[in-house]
Design a protein around this motif. Sequence first.
Motif, PDB file in Angstrom:
ATOM      1  N   GLN A 237       0.832  -1.197   0.000  1.00 28.65           N
ATOM      2  CA  GLN A 237       0.000   0.000   0.000  1.00 28.65           C
ATOM      3  C   GLN A 237       0.872   1.254   0.000  1.00 28.65           C
ATOM      4  N   THR A 238       0.366   2.282  -0.633  1.00 24.69           N
ATOM      5  CA  THR A 238       1.056   3.579  -0.629  1.00 24.69           C
ATOM      6  C   THR A 238       0.048   4.673  -0.315  1.00 24.69           C
ATOM      7  N   VAL A 239       0.547   5.729   0.294  1.00 28.22           N
ATOM      8  CA  VAL A 239      -0.274   6.890   0.643  1.00 28.22           C
ATOM      9  C   VAL A 239       0.411   8.130   0.093  1.00 28.22           C
ATOM     10  N   THR A 240      -0.352   8.965  -0.589  1.00 25.24           N
ATOM     11  CA  THR A 240       0.210  10.158  -1.227  1.00 25.24           C
ATOM     12  C   THR A 240      -0.490  11.408  -0.726  1.00 25.24           C
ATOM     13  N   GLN A 241       0.299  12.336  -0.243  1.00 28.04           N
ATOM     14  CA  GLN A 241      -0.211  13.656   0.111  1.00 28.04           C
ATOM     15  C   GLN A 241       0.480  14.648  -0.819  1.00 28.04           C
ATOM     16  N   SER A 242      -0.270  15.252  -1.684  1.00 30.52           N
ATOM     17  CA  SER A 242       0.311  16.052  -2.769  1.00 30.52           C
ATOM     18  C   SER A 242       0.572  17.493  -2.378  1.00 30.52           C
ATOM     19  N   GLN A 243       0.160  17.892  -1.184  1.00 29.91           N
ATOM     20  CA  GLN A 243       0.321  19.286  -0.743  1.00 29.91           C
ATOM     21  C   GLN A 243       1.360  19.336   0.379  1.00 29.91           C
ATOM     22  N   PRO A 244       2.599  19.679   0.099  1.00 29.94           N
ATOM     23  CA  PRO A 244       3.591  19.747   1.168  1.00 29.94           C
ATOM     24  C   PRO A 244       3.258  20.826   2.204  1.00 29.94           C
ATOM     25  N   GLU A 245       2.668  21.919   1.747  1.00 34.86           N
ATOM     26  CA  GLU A 245       2.344  23.014   2.657  1.00 34.86           C
ATOM     27  C   GLU A 245       0.995  23.610   2.283  1.00 34.86           C
ATOM     28  N   MET A 246       0.266  24.018   3.316  1.00 37.36           N
ATOM     29  CA  MET A 246      -1.003  24.718   3.122  1.00 37.36           C
ATOM     30  C   MET A 246      -1.078  25.821   4.174  1.00 37.36           C
ATOM     31  N   SER A 247      -1.865  26.841   3.865  1.00 38.45           N
ATOM     32  CA  SER A 247      -2.117  27.878   4.858  1.00 38.45           C
ATOM     33  C   SER A 247      -3.592  28.232   4.831  1.00 38.45           C
ATOM     34  N   VAL A 248      -4.063  28.713   5.969  1.00 36.11           N
ATOM     35  CA  VAL A 248      -5.476  29.076   6.098  1.00 36.11           C
ATOM     36  C   VAL A 248      -5.600  30.240   7.059  1.00 36.11           C
ATOM     37  N   GLN A 249      -6.537  31.098   6.811  1.00 32.54           N
ATOM     38  CA  GLN A 249      -6.821  32.186   7.736  1.00 32.54           C
ATOM     39  C   GLN A 249      -7.601  31.635   8.922  1.00 32.54           C
ATOM     40  N   GLU A 250      -7.334  32.193  10.051  1.00 30.40           N
ATOM     41  CA  GLU A 250      -8.063  31.814  11.257  1.00 30.40           C
ATOM     42  C   GLU A 250      -9.568  31.948  10.996  1.00 30.40           C
ATOM     43  N   ALA A 251     -10.324  30.950  11.475  1.00 28.90           N
ATOM     44  CA  ALA A 251     -11.784  30.888  11.347  1.00 28.90           C
ATOM     45  C   ALA A 251     -12.264  30.416   9.968  1.00 28.90           C
ATOM     46  N   GLU A 252     -11.345  30.262   9.026  1.00 31.78           N
ATOM     47  CA  GLU A 252     -11.721  29.769   7.706  1.00 31.78           C
ATOM     48  C   GLU A 252     -11.637  28.242   7.663  1.00 31.78           C
TER      49      GLU A 252
ATOM     50  N   CYS B 137      -5.501  13.597   0.339  1.00 31.97           N
ATOM     51  CA  CYS B 137      -4.791  12.334   0.535  1.00 31.97           C
ATOM     52  C   CYS B 137      -5.357  11.309  -0.438  1.00 31.97           C
ATOM     53  N   THR B 138      -4.493  10.635  -1.147  1.00 27.70           N
ATOM     54  CA  THR B 138      -4.910   9.496  -1.963  1.00 27.70           C
ATOM     55  C   THR B 138      -4.081   8.298  -1.561  1.00 27.70           C
ATOM     56  N   TYR B 139      -4.603   7.130  -1.835  1.00 23.62           N
ATOM     57  CA  TYR B 139      -3.896   5.919  -1.437  1.00 23.62           C
ATOM     58  C   TYR B 139      -4.090   4.856  -2.502  1.00 23.62           C
ATOM     59  N   ASP B 140      -3.248   3.879  -2.441  1.00 21.48           N
ATOM     60  CA  ASP B 140      -3.333   2.782  -3.389  1.00 21.48           C
ATOM     61  C   ASP B 140      -3.321   1.472  -2.612  1.00 21.48           C
ATOM     62  N   THR B 141      -4.282   0.622  -2.897  1.00 24.15           N
ATOM     63  CA  THR B 141      -4.372  -0.664  -2.233  1.00 24.15           C
ATOM     64  C   THR B 141      -5.193  -1.613  -3.083  1.00 24.15           C
ATOM     65  N   SER B 142      -4.940  -2.883  -2.913  1.00 23.37           N
ATOM     66  CA  SER B 142      -5.748  -3.899  -3.562  1.00 23.37           C
ATOM     67  C   SER B 142      -6.732  -4.525  -2.570  1.00 23.37           C
ATOM     68  N   GLU B 143      -6.669  -4.072  -1.323  1.00 26.28           N
ATOM     69  CA  GLU B 143      -7.552  -4.609  -0.297  1.00 26.28           C
ATOM     70  C   GLU B 143      -8.914  -3.933  -0.373  1.00 26.28           C
ATOM     71  N   SER B 144      -9.920  -4.643   0.063  1.00 24.42           N
ATOM     72  CA  SER B 144     -11.269  -4.074   0.046  1.00 24.42           C
ATOM     73  C   SER B 144     -11.670  -3.541   1.422  1.00 24.42           C
ATOM     74  N   ASP B 145     -11.046  -4.085   2.465  1.00 22.54           N
ATOM     75  CA  ASP B 145     -11.330  -3.614   3.816  1.00 22.54           C
ATOM     76  C   ASP B 145     -10.045  -3.067   4.426  1.00 22.54           C
ATOM     77  N   TYR B 146     -10.168  -1.903   5.025  1.00 18.92           N
ATOM     78  CA  TYR B 146      -8.995  -1.248   5.608  1.00 18.92           C
ATOM     79  C   TYR B 146      -9.479  -0.069   6.439  1.00 18.92           C
TER      80      TYR B 146
END
Lengths: 113, 115
Positions: free
Chosen positions: B2-17, B23-32
Amino acid sequence: SAVISQKPSRDICQRGTSLTIQCQVDSQVTMMFWYRQQPGQSLTLIATANQGSEATYESGFVIDKFPISRPNLTFSTLTVSNMSPEDSSIYLCSVEEGPYEQYFGPGTRLTVT
Amino acid sequence: AQTVTQSQPEMSVQEAETVTLSCTYDTSESDYYLFWYKQPPSRQMILVIRQEAYKQQNATENRFSVNFQKAAKSFSLKISDSQLGDAAMYFCAYRSYAGNTPLVFGKGTRLSVIA
């Protein structure tokens, strides 16, 4: 959730020496996991430690370098042997608590000079 | 594996927003299981939210919710009413259904909250 403590919280060591990290849990758990987090990186599994049996190591990690003990259901140690600067990382232990959630210790920050 | 990919190294947000971490992932399993963990500067890994793959309903924990799209193998985290204390590294993680198996982590997204 389980309360997990680690000792030491941080250490600075000279290359060529070894450091043993302790992980203590306040409840009995079947499996404990040891992870490494290199600076600015994600967590990588080192090994899985089951009480009463040899630890299972991931590819790239060997027992001679990272020996693990699991003497009982609440305690484990990870030793980082013959350290080099590349071993500078945060080392974290984790446990699984029913039915599938994993909780982490506070980590040990190791710096090798 | 299995692999997990997070494509955003950095994000910012204003307070209260509101902000959404991907996140995307790759697996051949049906339950996880899927998780989001938060790691503040203290380095303590904190479980934020979990999702069972067999549940269609998206998990919610107070200001944190997920958008789980099983067919697309996508698992995003939405943080509403962002607070300064939300600033941290966020890791998406995958765990097989079998018991006592380790987590597979993505590389993480560093979230900054702007006052």
